[in-house]
Design a protein around this motif. Structure first.
Motif, PDB file in Angstrom:
ATOM      1  N   GLU A 145     -22.358 -33.840  47.013  1.00  0.00           N
ATOM      2  CA  GLU A 145     -21.820 -32.952  45.988  1.00  0.00           C
ATOM      3  C   GLU A 145     -21.850 -33.610  44.612  1.00  0.00           C
ATOM      4  OE1 GLU A 145     -20.104 -29.560  46.028  1.00  0.00           O
ATOM      5  OE2 GLU A 145     -21.814 -29.695  47.385  1.00  0.00           O
ATOM      6  N   ASP A 187      -5.821 -24.444  51.597  1.00  0.00           N
ATOM      7  CA  ASP A 187      -6.392 -24.736  50.289  1.00  0.00           C
ATOM      8  C   ASP A 187      -5.470 -25.718  49.584  1.00  0.00           C
ATOM      9  OD1 ASP A 187      -4.231 -23.309  49.422  1.00  0.00           O
ATOM     10  OD2 ASP A 187      -5.364 -21.451  49.105  1.00  0.00           O
ATOM     11  N   LYS A 234     -13.899 -29.169  39.723  1.00  0.00           N
ATOM     12  CA  LYS A 234     -14.089 -28.204  40.804  1.00  0.00           C
ATOM     13  C   LYS A 234     -14.505 -28.906  42.093  1.00  0.00           C
ATOM     14  CE  LYS A 234     -16.567 -24.005  42.141  1.00  0.00           C
ATOM     15  NZ  LYS A 234     -16.915 -24.539  43.473  1.00  0.00           N
ATOM     16  N   ARG A 235     -15.419 -29.855  41.990  1.00  0.00           N
ATOM     17  CA  ARG A 235     -15.894 -30.522  43.204  1.00  0.00           C
ATOM     18  C   ARG A 235     -14.810 -31.391  43.817  1.00  0.00           C
ATOM     19  NH1 ARG A 235     -22.453 -31.230  42.518  1.00  0.00           N
ATOM     20  NH2 ARG A 235     -22.758 -29.001  42.205  1.00  0.00           N
ATOM     21  N   ASP A 284     -12.638 -28.931  45.675  1.00  0.00           N
ATOM     22  CA  ASP A 284     -13.289 -28.518  46.919  1.00  0.00           C
ATOM     23  C   ASP A 284     -13.204 -29.613  47.976  1.00  0.00           C
ATOM     24  OD1 ASP A 284     -13.910 -26.153  45.703  1.00  0.00           O
ATOM     25  OD2 ASP A 284     -16.003 -26.679  45.281  1.00  0.00           O
ATOM     26  N   GLN A 285     -13.381 -30.868  47.540  1.00  0.00           N
ATOM     27  CA  GLN A 285     -13.333 -31.977  48.481  1.00  0.00           C
ATOM     28  C   GLN A 285     -11.936 -32.141  49.072  1.00  0.00           C
ATOM     29  OE1 GLN A 285     -14.224 -35.805  46.833  1.00  0.00           O
ATOM     30  NE2 GLN A 285     -14.621 -36.761  48.809  1.00  0.00           N
TER      31      GLN A 285
END
Length: 583
Positions: free
Chosen positions: A472, A511, A491-492, A495-496
């Motif tokens: 990513e 989440d 954002k990454r 997400d991670q």
């Protein structure tokens, strides 16, 4: 600009003068362009900003006004002599880069010479006689080298004291010693300490905002290291975790040892990043900065195994080094491996990926090394530098936008972080700078993706090489505006973290809503500690003092007992401190 400064820069150096170059010329000649200019002028501009273009434009102006007749360019290396001569030739100034002390008078076909600081130091009286013979402009490229030793400084001062004009240039004007730099003005501050005073400064932060340089993404790799001491004891340590100075030195060396897997995995990751960048920058190249000849050759072999292509190897004692660098700059070859000598001044604009695989840790060497990757060719390009997760390097990376002056009247540090001066860092002896008195044998070394450092922030969590999480970050697009890079990294990271929670809870709907989860608290603590470490490097305040000041400013208990919200408040506060200090 006044009529004295044409809109276009000298042909072959840039399409037109950049705003900072015009402003620097105005600072020299006055806003009306009518002033003769000062005898001494120090310009500090971040690597890649175009110091050569500015200097040659100024030189041509002084020659056209008949203020000077001839030019001497003083450089750190032989390669840079030729680079200056080539740039000068494109603007109609003929510089002899091959002139030596034994050659006698400068040839009539030339407007001047390019020499090294070492050449001047060998025979300062000869250069003084030459300087007295005509009205000379002396350009000191990376002027901090004039202070590499008291003898060098004395030689430079003796040789060029009679010069009509002296222009000093530097991208990194700070040094790790306290030797004064000739012809540089120092002023005493309120604390009684004398600091260098530049006549014009153009730092990395403004250059980044102007799109003159690329933003740099630092990808830090940790990992487990195991080595055997001379006494036969086996020691295991994790790079990226708190270690003693000796343990850190040995773990760092184990990571860079070609016998282990750490460097192989990092080189493979760097090549995957290079492949991503070449999707939009077809000629993007990579540079590995190695510690010595043996490891450089070993790294080149690893890269060939990964890419199927041979890497260019540039060694400090190779007489063809300059030709190799020039050839690499003009090709689309993927990788160059060099032993330190390309740490400053070498112009290869297509370099986009770097691997900092050397144990040299001075802030000066680090800044000059990273300067090889920041030259922007078009808006949106980013540079990526891979490095070991070592606190010293993490601190340097977080201080990219910090402008420093050369400081006198302070004791030389004795904590082992200020290793050899840059002249020693570019020396031909090929021995590591840290831990060399502690011989050992690497048993095992493996890499783990640790985090990304960008614009004072830290992003990402530990991930194994080749994992989706690592990919990513390696797959960040090669053309993004700086704010887009920040948004994508946030954002990454989100997400991670969400993916990590899903794996741990088994809940596919999980989440980041509950940020008090243990894994999120750990990530926040790590981000805060990284920022505190960076603030420590920037201000010199002990980390414990910084944590206490954050508690006083934000309230709440010590970090181990603090909630996610309280830690986030402290992260926001220290970022606010950094922003106010920068501006």
């Amino acid at each position: 600009m006044p009529p004295a400064f044409p809109e276009r820069a000298a042909w072959g150096t840039a399409s037109s003068l950049r705003a900072w170059q015009q402003q620097a010329l105005e600072a020299y000649f006055g806003t009306d362009g009518a002033q003769p200019g000062p005898r001494d002028f120090l310009t500090v501009a971040t690597p890649g900003a175009g110091k050569t273009t500015f200097a040659l434009r100024l030189a041509r102006e002084l020659m056209e006004r008949r203020i000077v007749q001839s030019i001497t360019v003083v450089c750190p290396t032989e390669h840079l002599k030729r680079q200056w001569a080539e740039s000068a030739a494109r603007v109609g100034i003929k510089i002899d880069p091959e002139w030596q002390n034994s050659d006698g008078p400068v040839g009539k076909d030339f407007d001047g010479v390019a020499v090294t600081y070492a050449t001047v130091a060998a025979r300062p009286a000869l250069h003084r006689n030459r300087t007295e013979s005509r009205k000379y402009l002396v350009i000191f490229d990376e002027v901090h080298h004039a202070g590499d030793g008291l003898s060098w400084g004395d030689a430079v001062r003796e040789a060029f004291e009679p010069a009509t004009r002296r222009l000093a240039l530097s991208g990194t004007p700070f040094r790790t010693d306290i030797n004064p730099i000739p012809f540089v003005q120092y002023e005493e501050g309120p604390d009684g300490v004398r600091r260098s005073q530049a006549d014009y400064t153009y730092g990395y932060g403004p250059a980044l905002a102007d799109g003159v340089v690329r933003p740099v993404i630092f990808l830090a790799y940790a990992g487990e290291m195991r080595w055997r001491t001379r006494a036969g004891d086996e020691i295991t340590a994790t790079l990226g975790e708190p270690l003693t100075q000796d343990q850190m030195a040995q773990a760092w060396r184990a990571a860079l040892d070609p016998k282990g897997d750490w460097i192989k995995q990092v080189l493979a990751a760097a090549d995957r990043r290079l492949t991503e960048l070449r999707r939009v920058i077809p000629d993007a190249g990579g540079l590995v900065i190695a510690t010595d000849h043996e490891t450089a050759r070993a790294y080149a072999g690893m890269l060939k195994a990964v890419t199927g292509q041979s890497a260019t190897i540039v060694l400090s004692d190779d007489p063809t080094a300059s030709k190799k660098i020039k050839k690499f700059a003009g090709t689309e070859d993927r990788w160059m491996v060099a032993v330190r000598m390309v740490s400053e001044g070498v112009d290869i604009p297509r370099l986009s990926v770097g691997v900092y695989a050397t144990s040299t840790s001075t802030p000066l060497f680090f800044a000059q090394a990273i300067g090889r990757f920041v030259r922007a060719r078009k808006r949106g390009e980013t540079a990526s530098v891979f490095l070991p997760s070592v606190p010293t390097l993490m601190g340097h990376a977080s201080e990219m936008e910090e402008e420093r002056d050369h400081v006198l009247d302070r004791p030389v540090r004795e904590d082992g972080l200020d290793d050899d001066l840059i002249a020693e860092a570019n020396r031909k002896e090929d021995t590591p700078d840290v831990g060399e008195e502690l011989p050992f044998e690497t048993v095992e070394a493996s890499a783990t993706f640790d985090r990304v450092l960008y614009d004072g922030g830290e992003f990402g969590m530990h991930a194994q090489p080749g994992s989706a999480e690592e990919e990513e970050y390696l797959g960040i697009p090669g053309l993004l505006e700086p704010d887009q890079v920040s948004a994508l990294l946030r954002k990454r990271q989100a997400d991670q973290l969400a993916g990590e929670r899903r794996r741990k809870t088994g809940d596919p709907r999980a989440d980041r809503a509950d940020r008090t989860a243990a894994e999120d608290i750990a990530a926040l603590r790590r981000e805060l500690n990284g920022l505190v470490n960076a603030w420590n490097h920037r201000t010199g305040q002990p980390q414990g003092v910084i944590h206490n000041e954050l508690r006083r400013a934000c309230g709440g208990p010590p970090v181990p007992q603090a909630s996610a919200a309280e830690i986030r408040d402290r992260i926001a506060k220290i970022r606010d401190w950094a922003a106010k200090r920068r501006h």
